[in-house]
Enzyme design. Structure first.
Site, PDB file in Angstrom:
ATOM      1  N   CYS A  56      -3.828  63.896  14.081  1.00 36.76           N
ATOM      2  CA  CYS A  56      -3.505  62.705  14.867  1.00 36.76           C
ATOM      3  C   CYS A  56      -2.013  62.397  14.742  1.00 36.76           C
ATOM      4  O   CYS A  56      -1.485  62.345  13.624  1.00 36.76           O
ATOM      5  CB  CYS A  56      -4.325  61.514  14.381  1.00 36.76           C
ATOM      6  SG  CYS A  56      -4.011  60.000  15.324  1.00 36.76           S
ATOM      7  N   CYS A  62      -0.260  54.695  10.931  1.00 38.80           N
ATOM      8  CA  CYS A  62      -1.444  53.877  11.202  1.00 38.80           C
ATOM      9  C   CYS A  62      -2.247  53.648   9.922  1.00 38.80           C
ATOM     10  O   CYS A  62      -2.363  54.552   9.084  1.00 38.80           O
ATOM     11  CB  CYS A  62      -2.312  54.559  12.255  1.00 38.80           C
ATOM     12  SG  CYS A  62      -3.859  53.700  12.612  1.00 38.80           S
ATOM     13  N   CYS A  65      -6.792  55.451   9.272  1.00 38.25           N
ATOM     14  CA  CYS A  65      -7.290  56.622   8.551  1.00 38.25           C
ATOM     15  C   CYS A  65      -6.487  56.841   7.273  1.00 38.25           C
ATOM     16  O   CYS A  65      -5.281  56.610   7.245  1.00 38.25           O
ATOM     17  CB  CYS A  65      -7.212  57.872   9.430  1.00 38.25           C
ATOM     18  SG  CYS A  65      -8.276  57.800  10.894  1.00 38.25           S
ATOM     19  N   GLN A 281     -22.363  48.598  15.752  1.00 37.81           N
ATOM     20  CA  GLN A 281     -21.808  49.708  14.980  1.00 37.81           C
ATOM     21  C   GLN A 281     -20.741  50.441  15.787  1.00 37.81           C
ATOM     22  O   GLN A 281     -20.903  50.667  16.985  1.00 37.81           O
ATOM     23  CB  GLN A 281     -22.915  50.681  14.587  1.00 37.81           C
ATOM     24  CG  GLN A 281     -23.895  50.132  13.570  1.00 37.81           C
ATOM     25  CD  GLN A 281     -23.309  50.031  12.172  1.00 37.81           C
ATOM     26  OE1 GLN A 281     -22.201  50.518  11.906  1.00 37.81           O
ATOM     27  NE2 GLN A 281     -24.035  49.390  11.281  1.00 37.81           N
ATOM     28  N   TYR A 308     -30.458  40.444   7.152  1.00 33.62           N
ATOM     29  CA  TYR A 308     -29.121  40.703   7.714  1.00 33.62           C
ATOM     30  C   TYR A 308     -29.300  41.524   8.995  1.00 33.62           C
ATOM     31  O   TYR A 308     -28.655  42.549   9.204  1.00 33.62           O
ATOM     32  CB  TYR A 308     -28.238  41.465   6.734  1.00 33.62           C
ATOM     33  CG  TYR A 308     -28.180  40.900   5.331  1.00 33.62           C
ATOM     34  CD1 TYR A 308     -27.268  39.907   4.991  1.00 33.62           C
ATOM     35  CD2 TYR A 308     -29.030  41.382   4.328  1.00 33.62           C
ATOM     36  CE1 TYR A 308     -27.211  39.393   3.692  1.00 33.62           C
ATOM     37  CE2 TYR A 308     -28.983  40.878   3.041  1.00 33.62           C
ATOM     38  CZ  TYR A 308     -28.073  39.887   2.723  1.00 33.62           C
ATOM     39  OH  TYR A 308     -28.021  39.392   1.435  1.00 33.62           O
ATOM     40  N   GLU A 331     -31.289  36.591  10.543  1.00 36.83           N
ATOM     41  CA  GLU A 331     -29.854  36.762  10.797  1.00 36.83           C
ATOM     42  C   GLU A 331     -29.165  35.406  10.832  1.00 36.83           C
ATOM     43  O   GLU A 331     -29.670  34.451  11.428  1.00 36.83           O
ATOM     44  CB  GLU A 331     -29.639  37.497  12.127  1.00 36.83           C
ATOM     45  CG  GLU A 331     -28.218  37.532  12.628  1.00 36.83           C
ATOM     46  CD  GLU A 331     -27.245  38.180  11.661  1.00 36.83           C
ATOM     47  OE1 GLU A 331     -26.089  37.728  11.608  1.00 36.83           O
ATOM     48  OE2 GLU A 331     -27.645  39.132  10.952  1.00 36.83           O
ATOM     49  N   ASP A 379     -29.391  45.237   5.203  1.00 37.58           N
ATOM     50  CA  ASP A 379     -28.172  45.851   5.732  1.00 37.58           C
ATOM     51  C   ASP A 379     -27.051  44.816   5.628  1.00 37.58           C
ATOM     52  O   ASP A 379     -26.591  44.270   6.628  1.00 37.58           O
ATOM     53  CB  ASP A 379     -28.398  46.279   7.183  1.00 37.58           C
ATOM     54  CG  ASP A 379     -27.201  47.032   7.760  1.00 37.58           C
ATOM     55  OD1 ASP A 379     -26.287  47.381   6.987  1.00 37.58           O
ATOM     56  OD2 ASP A 379     -27.167  47.245   8.990  1.00 37.58           O
ATOM     57  N   CYS A 451     -22.534  49.681   3.781  1.00 35.73           N
ATOM     58  CA  CYS A 451     -21.236  50.164   4.249  1.00 35.73           C
ATOM     59  C   CYS A 451     -20.162  49.956   3.186  1.00 35.73           C
ATOM     60  O   CYS A 451     -19.007  50.339   3.376  1.00 35.73           O
ATOM     61  CB  CYS A 451     -20.836  49.445   5.539  1.00 35.73           C
ATOM     62  SG  CYS A 451     -20.640  47.661   5.355  1.00 35.73           S
TER      63      CYS A 451
END
Length: 549
Positions: A56, A62, A65, A281, A308, A331, A379, A451
């Site tokens: 990239c 940036c 990443c 997502q 969640y 939620e 989650d 996550c």
């Protein structure tokens, strides 16, 4: 170019690395490579591979990443494998998913000038925006849509937001790609994804003095990328109005401007509706792989609690795939309700499941959401589980004996606030055509989707330390290639598991554990005063050697 098959070990990496996602302007991408099954060597890590490198032009500046080599095997995979081995999971697997062009949802800051706008991410540690017009992580349609916004700003003199002065028109843009297009063959839908553009406008509402520019920009985007353009790129255009000087991207007011109002994606075997204000997502293909894997661990006709839950993608996919008796989704974000309702309305009439969605905080009286569920799915956000929920799960074995007493005691004299009672009532309900017997059992299976690797490790240790749960299976998914981050799917089962010592039962009744031994945690678990009174009754009875029943 096929990747070599190295020495076998228990860690399995499913690699879908292909050069078709490394898109360069001079030549079209080569054909898709077949799926490969890779295993890593026990003596050395994977060698740097150009076929799995980011390549990239924005990598050095940036903040998106963190590494540009071995996208298929971030170093955190080795750490995760070793972690799960320590707790008895020897067959941890890792799905590499798509390595380039995977991001289908992006929030980008807009700064600079109208002639030369900067549209991208903040440079690490600053509020200086790095322009990323050729981002390799973005779905190609996002880069094309960003270029249209850039052209429109220059032609219409749309001023980017100035943080120091609080002036300007366009603060941020959110790009969301839908690949759900039944008019195309399935193998062409991802490549031809359409973009929902949300313009975050620096005004209180659509009646401000700058609203003319807002409508001009939306019309420009629709003319250049709508259904009558040479290339149909734009799905819809939305506006969000935000004037706050803090770092919150979105305001509370949304308005649909042009294009289709409903945004659909096919994930986990069902059509999911997502409003621009709902959480979605970023890597929809990886999320679909995770859901397919998750479905295997939920028994047919099970009752499920989805905590969640967001817009209910996980719970509703299980209602269809596993023919669940009941699915209740909890939620805290009320904006997800509309998306949930639209998704439920699109389910097949053959789905025979009692489905409900509750606008509630999972941390408040978590036991009430667990009662009656055979499988609980969590989650949580990156910070991990709420402490009150962890406490409830740690003590689930002792709570199971007292659930019935708890319900009978509270039903005699209801003292909870009306807000709590209202949260307990479902905001959305779909009744089952079959009659199912209601139970007061507590979950035998806990499925944790994470996550945040660091928070997951802490939560996992807390759950296992109680001996109420043991790890059954664990899988990793490459949701964010180019970063040291993975999505984890961990399956816990009730009980200490094989190889762990069973707790010795005491002969004397007075030595039986009670809630009195952990008053602080009990307060976290039951934040309602009436529940605390019931727990206090149990503690006193236990001290006297009596039974709460």
């Amino acid at each position: 170019m096929a990747l070599p098959v190295l020495q076998l070990t228990p860690l399995i990496i499913r690699c879908r690395a292909s050069l078709d996602a490394v898109r360069t302007k001079p030549s079209p991408p080569p054909p898709q490579q077949p799926q490969l099954l890779m295993t890593r060597s026990t003596t050395a890590g994977p060698a740097p591979s150009l076929s799995c490198s980011l390549q990239c032009p924005h990598f050095d500046s940036c903040s998106g990443c963190t590494h540009d080599l071995n996208l298929h095997h971030p170093l955190i995979v080795d750490e995760a494998s070793d972690f799960f081995k320590r707790f008895g999971v020897e067959d941890f697997s890792f799905d590499t998913c798509r390595l380039w062009g995977w991001r289908c949802r992006a929030k980008l800051a807009v700064r600079g000038s109208s002639i030369s706008p900067l549209i991208g991410l903040y440079q690490e540690g600053t509020h200086d925006v790095v322009d990323i017009p050729e981002c390799k992580a973005h779905h190609p349609s996002i880069n094309s849509a960003v270029e249209l916004v850039r052209q429109g700003m220059a032609e219409l003199s749309i001023q980017p937001y100035n943080e120091d002065e609080g002036t300007g028109d366009l603060r941020y843009i959110q790009m969301a790609v839908t690949t759900h297009n039944t008019s195309l063959p399935s193998n062409k839908r991802y490549k031809n994804g359409k973009v929902q553009i949300a313009l975050v406008w620096n005004s209180r509402n659509e009646n401000s003095h700058s609203s003319v520019k807002l409508y001009d920009l939306s019309n420009f985007l629709w003319k250049k990328g709508g259904p009558r353009a040479a290339t149909h790129l734009i799905h819809s255009v939305w506006a969000n109005f935000q004037t706050s000087a803090n770092n919150v991207i979105f305001g509370n007011r949304w308005r649909h401007l042009l294009g289709e109002r409903d945004f659909w994606e096919h994930i986990g075997g069902i059509d999911i509706s997502l409003d621009p204000s709902s959480f979605g997502q970023a890597n929809i293909r990886a999320f679909d792989s995770l859901l397919r894997k998750l479905q295997k661990y939920v028994p047919y006709r099970a009752s499920v609690a989805d905590l969640y839950a967001g817009a209910g993608a996980i719970g509703l996919s299980l209602a269809v795939a596993r023919r669940c008796r009941s699915v209740k989704c909890i939620e805290i974000n009320k904006e997800s309700k509309l998306s949930f309702e639209k998704t439920v309305a699109r389910l097949a009439s053959s789905v025979d499941c009692c489905i409900s969605w509750h606008h509630a905080d999972t941390s408040t009286e978590p036991l009430s959401w667990l009662v009656g569920a055979e499988v609980v799915i969590v989650d949580p956000p990156r910070k991990g589980l709420d402490q009150s929920l962890i406490y409830a799960l740690q003590n689930i074995s002792s709570l199971e004996l007292k659930t019935k007493s708890l319900k009978s005691l509270i039903s005699k004299e209801e003292k909870r606030p009306w807000v709590t009672r209202r949260a307990r009532e479902a905001a959305v309900t779909v009744e089952s055509t079959s009659t199912w017997e209601e139970t007061e059992t507590l979950p035998e299976t806990l499925i944790y989707i994470s996550c945040g690797w660091q928070s997951f490790k802490e939560d996992c240790k807390s759950l296992l330390s109680s001996k109420a749960w043991h790890l059954h299976k664990a899988h990793g998914f490459n949701f964010f290639p180019g970063t040291q981050s993975i999505e984890v799917l961990a399956v816990f089962k009730r009980g200490p598991g094989l190889g762990q010592k069973k707790r010795k039962k005491s002969i004397k009744k007075k030595n039986k554990p009670s809630f009195r031994t952990q008053p602080l945690d009990a307060a976290l678990f039951c934040q309602d005063s009436n529940y605390l009174q019931v727990i206090d009754i149990w503690a006193k009875l236990a001290c006297d050697g009596a039974s709460p029943a």
